[in-house]
Scaffold this motif. Structure first.
Motif, mmCIF file in Angstrom:
data_model
loop_
_atom_site.group_PDB
_atom_site.id
_atom_site.type_symbol
_atom_site.label_atom_id
_atom_site.label_comp_id
_atom_site.label_asym_id
_atom_site.label_seq_id
_atom_site.Cartn_x
_atom_site.Cartn_y
_atom_site.Cartn_z
ATOM 1 N N ASN A 203 0.829 -1.205 0.000
ATOM 2 C CA ASN A 203 0.000 0.000 0.000
ATOM 3 C C ASN A 203 0.858 1.247 0.000
ATOM 4 O O ASN A 203 1.950 1.259 0.575
ATOM 5 C CB ASN A 203 -0.909 0.020 1.233
ATOM 6 C CG ASN A 203 -1.933 -1.085 1.185
ATOM 7 O OD1 ASN A 203 -2.773 -1.105 0.306
ATOM 8 N ND2 ASN A 203 -1.839 -2.024 2.124
ATOM 9 N N TYR A 426 -6.811 0.191 3.098
ATOM 10 C CA TYR A 426 -6.773 -0.960 3.999
ATOM 11 C C TYR A 426 -5.410 -1.640 3.943
ATOM 12 O O TYR A 426 -4.823 -1.814 2.880
ATOM 13 C CB TYR A 426 -7.863 -1.946 3.569
ATOM 14 C CG TYR A 426 -7.788 -3.317 4.202
ATOM 15 C CD1 TYR A 426 -8.550 -3.620 5.325
ATOM 16 C CD2 TYR A 426 -6.957 -4.308 3.674
ATOM 17 C CE1 TYR A 426 -8.486 -4.879 5.908
ATOM 18 C CE2 TYR A 426 -6.890 -5.574 4.246
ATOM 19 C CZ TYR A 426 -7.655 -5.842 5.364
ATOM 20 O OH TYR A 426 -7.583 -7.090 5.933
ATOM 21 N N SER A 427 -4.885 -2.032 5.121
ATOM 22 C CA SER A 427 -3.622 -2.751 5.174
ATOM 23 C C SER A 427 -3.525 -3.544 6.469
ATOM 24 O O SER A 427 -3.844 -3.025 7.548
ATOM 25 C CB SER A 427 -2.435 -1.791 5.083
ATOM 26 O OG SER A 427 -1.221 -2.485 5.280
ATOM 27 N N SER A 428 -3.086 -4.774 6.371
ATOM 28 C CA SER A 428 -2.863 -5.596 7.562
ATOM 29 C C SER A 428 -1.406 -5.583 7.988
ATOM 30 O O SER A 428 -1.030 -6.269 8.945
ATOM 31 C CB SER A 428 -3.294 -7.040 7.268
ATOM 32 O OG SER A 428 -2.555 -7.562 6.169
ATOM 33 N N PHE A 429 -0.576 -4.788 7.315
ATOM 34 C CA PHE A 429 0.845 -4.745 7.632
ATOM 35 C C PHE A 429 1.119 -3.995 8.935
ATOM 36 O O PHE A 429 2.074 -4.317 9.643
ATOM 37 C CB PHE A 429 1.628 -4.067 6.502
ATOM 38 C CG PHE A 429 1.978 -4.996 5.373
ATOM 39 C CD1 PHE A 429 3.241 -5.548 5.270
ATOM 40 C CD2 PHE A 429 1.030 -5.332 4.423
ATOM 41 C CE1 PHE A 429 3.559 -6.412 4.241
ATOM 42 C CE2 PHE A 429 1.334 -6.183 3.382
ATOM 43 C CZ PHE A 429 2.601 -6.739 3.286
ATOM 44 N N TYR A 430 0.325 -2.974 9.230
ATOM 45 C CA TYR A 430 0.610 -2.137 10.389
ATOM 46 C C TYR A 430 -0.679 -1.629 10.995
ATOM 47 O O TYR A 430 -1.756 -1.723 10.388
ATOM 48 C CB TYR A 430 1.529 -0.975 10.007
ATOM 49 C CG TYR A 430 0.921 0.037 9.042
ATOM 50 C CD1 TYR A 430 0.576 1.303 9.475
ATOM 51 C CD2 TYR A 430 0.703 -0.275 7.698
ATOM 52 C CE1 TYR A 430 0.033 2.244 8.613
ATOM 53 C CE2 TYR A 430 0.171 0.648 6.818
ATOM 54 C CZ TYR A 430 -0.168 1.907 7.280
ATOM 55 O OH TYR A 430 -0.716 2.832 6.427
ATOM 56 N N ASN A 431 -0.599 -1.103 12.206
ATOM 57 C CA ASN A 431 -1.785 -0.648 12.933
ATOM 58 C C ASN A 431 -1.590 0.774 13.446
ATOM 59 O O ASN A 431 -0.645 1.474 13.057
ATOM 60 C CB ASN A 431 -2.090 -1.604 14.083
ATOM 61 C CG ASN A 431 -0.967 -1.615 15.122
ATOM 62 O OD1 ASN A 431 0.145 -1.174 14.844
ATOM 63 N ND2 ASN A 431 -1.267 -2.109 16.320
ATOM 64 N N TYR A 442 5.431 -3.185 10.034
ATOM 65 C CA TYR A 442 4.986 -4.270 10.913
ATOM 66 C C TYR A 442 3.946 -3.763 11.903
ATOM 67 O O TYR A 442 3.770 -2.565 12.095
ATOM 68 C CB TYR A 442 6.175 -4.894 11.658
ATOM 69 C CG TYR A 442 6.755 -4.037 12.761
ATOM 70 C CD1 TYR A 442 6.314 -4.162 14.082
ATOM 71 C CD2 TYR A 442 7.750 -3.100 12.493
ATOM 72 C CE1 TYR A 442 6.844 -3.379 15.099
ATOM 73 C CE2 TYR A 442 8.292 -2.317 13.504
ATOM 74 C CZ TYR A 442 7.830 -2.463 14.810
ATOM 75 O OH TYR A 442 8.352 -1.682 15.806
ATOM 76 N N TRP A 443 3.269 -4.697 12.522
ATOM 77 C CA TRP A 443 2.206 -4.428 13.483
ATOM 78 C C TRP A 443 2.813 -4.354 14.870
ATOM 79 O O TRP A 443 3.443 -5.306 15.334
ATOM 80 C CB TRP A 443 1.178 -5.552 13.404
ATOM 81 C CG TRP A 443 -0.093 -5.342 14.156
ATOM 82 C CD1 TRP A 443 -0.260 -5.330 15.513
ATOM 83 C CD2 TRP A 443 -1.398 -5.147 13.608
ATOM 84 N NE1 TRP A 443 -1.567 -5.131 15.849
ATOM 85 C CE2 TRP A 443 -2.304 -5.018 14.690
ATOM 86 C CE3 TRP A 443 -1.895 -5.072 12.306
ATOM 87 C CZ2 TRP A 443 -3.671 -4.829 14.513
ATOM 88 C CZ3 TRP A 443 -3.247 -4.883 12.131
ATOM 89 C CH2 TRP A 443 -4.127 -4.755 13.210
ATOM 90 N N LYS A 518 -4.806 5.045 12.156
ATOM 91 C CA LYS A 518 -4.834 3.790 11.386
ATOM 92 C C LYS A 518 -5.543 2.754 12.271
ATOM 93 O O LYS A 518 -4.916 1.999 13.014
ATOM 94 C CB LYS A 518 -3.402 3.342 11.069
ATOM 95 C CG LYS A 518 -3.305 1.968 10.392
ATOM 96 C CD LYS A 518 -3.920 1.955 9.024
ATOM 97 C CE LYS A 518 -3.634 0.650 8.289
ATOM 98 N NZ LYS A 518 -4.252 -0.532 8.936
ATOM 99 N N GLY A 520 -6.598 -0.375 13.372
ATOM 100 C CA GLY A 520 -6.386 -1.784 13.062
ATOM 101 C C GLY A 520 -6.005 -1.994 11.612
ATOM 102 O O GLY A 520 -5.060 -1.395 11.096
ATOM 103 N N GLU A 521 -6.780 -2.861 10.937
ATOM 104 C CA GLU A 521 -6.535 -3.126 9.527
ATOM 105 C C GLU A 521 -7.274 -2.164 8.607
ATOM 106 O O GLU A 521 -7.134 -2.244 7.384
ATOM 107 C CB GLU A 521 -6.952 -4.565 9.196
ATOM 108 C CG GLU A 521 -6.149 -5.631 9.931
ATOM 109 C CD GLU A 521 -6.532 -7.032 9.513
ATOM 110 O OE1 GLU A 521 -7.577 -7.176 8.819
ATOM 111 O OE2 GLU A 521 -5.823 -7.981 9.854
#
Length: 586
Positions: A203, A426-431, A442-443, A518, A520-521
């Protein structure tokens, strides 16, 4: 002069010969209460009815009595050189003395013979009367029982204009000597290119375009009422062949009624238009070369003539497609910027829409920022900017372009749809915690046993993380905070940390008009400070500020993501232009 607004517009066509339009503006006066002197200006309104035009100021006075009044005014002159005169009424009582205009330029003018006006305690209405072809260009009024204190300071405007006069010959000479690099068909210097920063993950770091700490200046514009079928001729002459555009557009419907013309090689234009619709129209003059100032003479139908008006424009080339709703806005401003969005696919495009003060549309006080939220039916070529007021002609601000809407509204009921602006998808890489520390790779959750920042005392875990990123809770308050930490009561009856938000000043990243999160995801989103409080995250409970005692190298900040380098490439013409402008610096 008219302050361009869209938040209150009432447009009523009564017949072919009878037209009424009212425009109201109040944000500039509530943000600058000193403008009125011993009066508080609550709002101003402009009304055009048949052959008459008026500009009214609603003011509030603490003590009844007789007061001096000054008007910050730009009168035109007629073909014989006579300055425009305007009559004045106070609380619907017409005064015998007109405004004593002194010159064909912006200045502070009082009533003839310096007569006083009688004002009641509380609200009063002061109205300047003109005609449809000669609208009273009055930006604001100032009132005092002392004549010197009622006079409006003109030094900032005069300094701006004198600087243009001083530099215009040198600037024009440089351009003429380098004319091979400044052909009219060359768009290189007409708009300021902006690079979108990206990272290497799936992203983009920024899903929009932006420019921080931008500067704009006042450029001449005026409004005139034209009737359908009326033949309108507008001619301009640039001083010392100054190259410029002239623009004509309907105030309530520029999308369908807008024209633009570029000056010829001698710096002159002549626009002839048959007006297709009754209404109030703006005439604006702006510079051809980006971020350049100059002077022009303007003649409207040989009835309203203005000599040596100041001209400026700064623009950003940006292509908007027709599939999305885009948000374009200024923030963190000084002064009073105006946004104009130009449609088309070429240099000579027309004004599609514009905005000065959006006012309050949710939890955030936008003040004198400009904000346009729109889905465009035709392609957009550029975003243009100038400053609304001549008395304070300089504005600085951050500009955000092509921001998409955020879809996190269903999670946060306090979040207004117009203020939920996407900054990254949207991204699950970081929060949220990662982003508040400038991390996208990273998260991070400091309360996790796997985190290197973990401590049995929860707040210490967050202190460890933020201390490592250059932040501290020591000395942090609600007012100076750049990171907010949230908490809520969990099902066991204990308070637990839930979220973090960040704003401008925390690091070298851009963070929008107020705060950014940001969640969460979900999409990273610009939002008002308190818009995410509620059942999901609870409330703001702790604050962090930059720890200036910690010294970190540029390499360290780049390595951990706190600083991101912005890369911009220049072609040979760009480089030549930059070199030339550097040589002009005094």
């Amino acid at each position: 002069m008219k302050k361009i607004v869209f938040f209150v517009v009432m447009f009523i066509t009564l017949s072919t010969q009878c037209f009424s339009q009212e425009l109201k503006e109040y944000q500039n006066f509530t943000s600058n209460q000193e403008l009125g002197g011993e009066a508080k200006i609550k709002e101003c309104s402009e009304i055009i009815v048949e052959n008459n035009s008026t500009k009214s100021f609603k003011i509030e006075i603490d003590e009844a009595g007789d007061y001096f009044i000054h008007f910050w005014i730009l009168p035109s002159k007629d073909r014989n050189g006579n300055l425009s005169t305007y009559t004045v009424s106070v609380n619907n009582n017409m005064l015998l003395e007109p405004i004593n205009t002194l010159k064909n330029d912006w200045h502070s003018a009082t009533l003839k013979n310096n007569v006083k006006i009688s004002l009641n305690k509380g609200l009063n209405i002061i109205t300047i009367h003109g005609t449809t072809s000669n609208f009273p260009n009055v930006e604001h009024i100032k009132i005092s029982k002392s004549l010197p204190r009622a006079t409006i300071d003109s030094s900032t405007y005069e300094e701006y204009k004198n600087k243009i006069i001083k530099n215009i010959s040198l600037s024009t000479k440089s351009i003429q000597q380098s004319n091979t690099n400044f052909a009219y068909t060359t768009e290189t210097f007409n708009f300021q290119n902006i690079s979108t920063r990206t990272n290497t993950s799936e992203n983009p770091l920024y899903n929009y375009e932006f420019h921080l700490n931008m500067t704009s200046y006042y450029t001449f514009y005026t409004n005139v009422y034209f009737e359908r079928g009326q033949e309108v001729n507008i001619s301009t002459t640039g001083i010392n062949n100054f190259q410029h555009f002239i623009e004509l557009f309907n105030s309530s419907n520029p999308e369908n009624y807008s024209w633009s013309q570029l000056s010829n090689s001698n710096g002159a234009t002549n626009m002839s238009i048959t007006i297709p619709r009754n209404g109030n129209y703006y005439i604006r003059v702006r510079s051809y070369y980006n971020a350049q100032t100059g002077l022009c003479n303007v003649n409207i139908n040989n009835e309203n003539i203005y000599d040596s008006v100041t001209v400026f424009s700064i623009g950003v080339r940006s292509t908007y497609d027709t599939l999305e709703t885009y948000n374009t806005f200024t923030c963190h401003n000084t002064g009073d910027p105006i946004i104009y969005i130009q449609e088309g696919t070429s240099l000579i495009g027309n004004i599609h829409t514009f905005n000065n003060n959006i006012g309050n549309i949710g939890l955030f006080n936008w003040g004198k920022n400009a904000y346009i939220r729109k889905k465009f039916e035709r392609p957009v070529h550029a975003v243009l900017l100038s400053t609304a007021t001549s008395q304070t002609p300089r504005s600085t601000f951050d500009l955000y372009i092509k921001c998409l809407n955020s879809n996190i509204l269903h999670q946060f009921p306090l979040l207004n749809e117009a203020e939920a602006i996407q900054s990254s998808p949207y991204s699950s890489f970081y929060n949220c915690i990662s982003w508040s520390g400038g991390i996208t790779s990273y998260w991070e959750w400091p309360l996790s046993l796997n985190s290197i920042y973990f401590n049995p005392e929860p707040i210490v875990s967050f202190d460890n993380f933020y201390n490592a990123r250059g932040f501290t809770r020591e000395g942090a308050t609600l007012e100076n905070s750049v990171i907010d930490l949230y908490e809520k009561l969990n099902s066991s009856g204990y308070m637990e940390f839930t979220h973090a938000a960040i704003r401008k000043g925390a690091d070298n990243n851009a963070h929008g008009y107020d705060w950014e999160s940001k969640p969460g995801e979900l999409m990273r989103t610009f939002h008002p400070r308190y818009a995410l409080e509620g059942n999901i995250y609870g409330r703001i409970c702790a604050h962090y500020i930059r720890n200036n005692s910690i010294s970190r190298t540029l390499e360290e900040e780049i390595a951990d993501g706190t600083t991101v380098l912005e890369y911009t490439s220049y072609n040979s013409e760009d480089s030549d232009y930059i070199t030339m402008k550097i040589k002009e610096i005094d």
